[in-house]
Design an enzyme around this catalytic site. Structure first.
Site, short mmCIF file in Angstrom:
data_model
loop_
_atom_site.label_atom_id
_atom_site.label_comp_id
_atom_site.label_asym_id
_atom_site.label_seq_id
_atom_site.Cartn_x
_atom_site.Cartn_y
_atom_site.Cartn_z
CG ASP A 102 -1.65 1.26 1.44
OD1 ASP A 102 -2.37 1.67 0.52
OD2 ASP A 102 -1.50 1.87 2.52
CG ASP A 151 -1.81 7.63 0.18
OD1 ASP A 151 -1.19 8.70 0.19
OD2 ASP A 151 -2.36 7.16 -0.83
#
Length: 229
Positions: free
Chosen positions: A6, A8
């Site tokens: 991922d 953010d």
């Protein structure tokens, strides 16, 4: 083997930027910002988050208009270099290259935001980048991670997904990959299929050998040496 990250909150610290931008938009639309609203937004895709903002403010402004406001203001912040690398993020890509593991970044952010955010990581050169506009179903649906695995040519069962949010962890678990959480701004649910680390700095060769079995790392190194990745 592959590591799927991922973006953010996992690789780069952008959540304070998202919070600032979303709070500004909520208040400009006559709504009231709250910690509870912020928690609801973390980990969601652009359109889902914009729908939440619209409902929270009761505005007649369209979801599409709100989404564009978010994109424009986040793009300004990221272009100014406001995203910061999370501890161990750059080192994770260096480790992956040394071990012969393919890498991908899978994010709900659109490419216009993901690319400048990744500039905070000078050693991050993922083999694939899957962004929000490339999928029809955002996290917690696993579509993005499944797409990344197909793009890399690696079975999802031979992938490790690293996430920081509850929504992201749900997507990781649903994908069938080895799910690893590095909690940041939201609580992570307990699940026997999930491994929780304190930091990306704990993502080491020894850890991966324990998670996957030494045989997989040996194969990955051999494949890399032969030009297979």
């Amino acid at each position: 083997m592959a590591l799927l990250f991922d973006l953010d909150g996992t690789l780069v610290e952008t959540e304070p930027l998202w919070q600032r931008v979303q709070q500004q938009i909520v208040e400009s639309l006559g709504g009231e910002w709250s910690l509870a609203l912020n928690q609801r937004l973390i980990g969601n895709g652009l359109m889902t988050g914009s729908q939440i903002l619209r409902e929270a403010t009761g505005t007649s402004v369209s979801v599409e208009t709100i989404a564009q406001l978010v994109l424009d203001r986040m793009a300004e912040a990221l272009a100014a270099g406001e995203a910061l690398a999370r501890p161990g993020a750059d080192a994770a890509f260096v480790l992956a290259r040394r071990l012969g593991l393919a890498t991908a970044v899978v994010t709900s952010s659109y490419r216009v935001l993901a690319e400048p955010a990744l500039r905070a990581l000078p050693d991050a050169h993922p083999d694939a980048l899957v962004t929000g506009e490339m999928v029809t179903r955002a996290k917690p649906d696993p579509e993005g991670y499944l797409l990344a695995a197909r793009t890399l040519g690696v079975p999802i069962e031979q992938c490790v997904v690293v996430e920081d949010s509850a929504i992201g962890v749900e997507a990781a678990l649903a994908s069938g990959a080895h799910a690893v959480a590095v909690p940041n701004h939201t609580p992570i649910p307990t699940d026997p299929r999930l491994t929780v680390l304190g930091s990306l700095e704990d993502l080491t060769e020894d850890f991966l050998a324990q998670l996957l079995g030494p045989i997989w790392l040996t194969r990955a190194k051999s494949s890399s040496a032969a030009g297979g990745i």
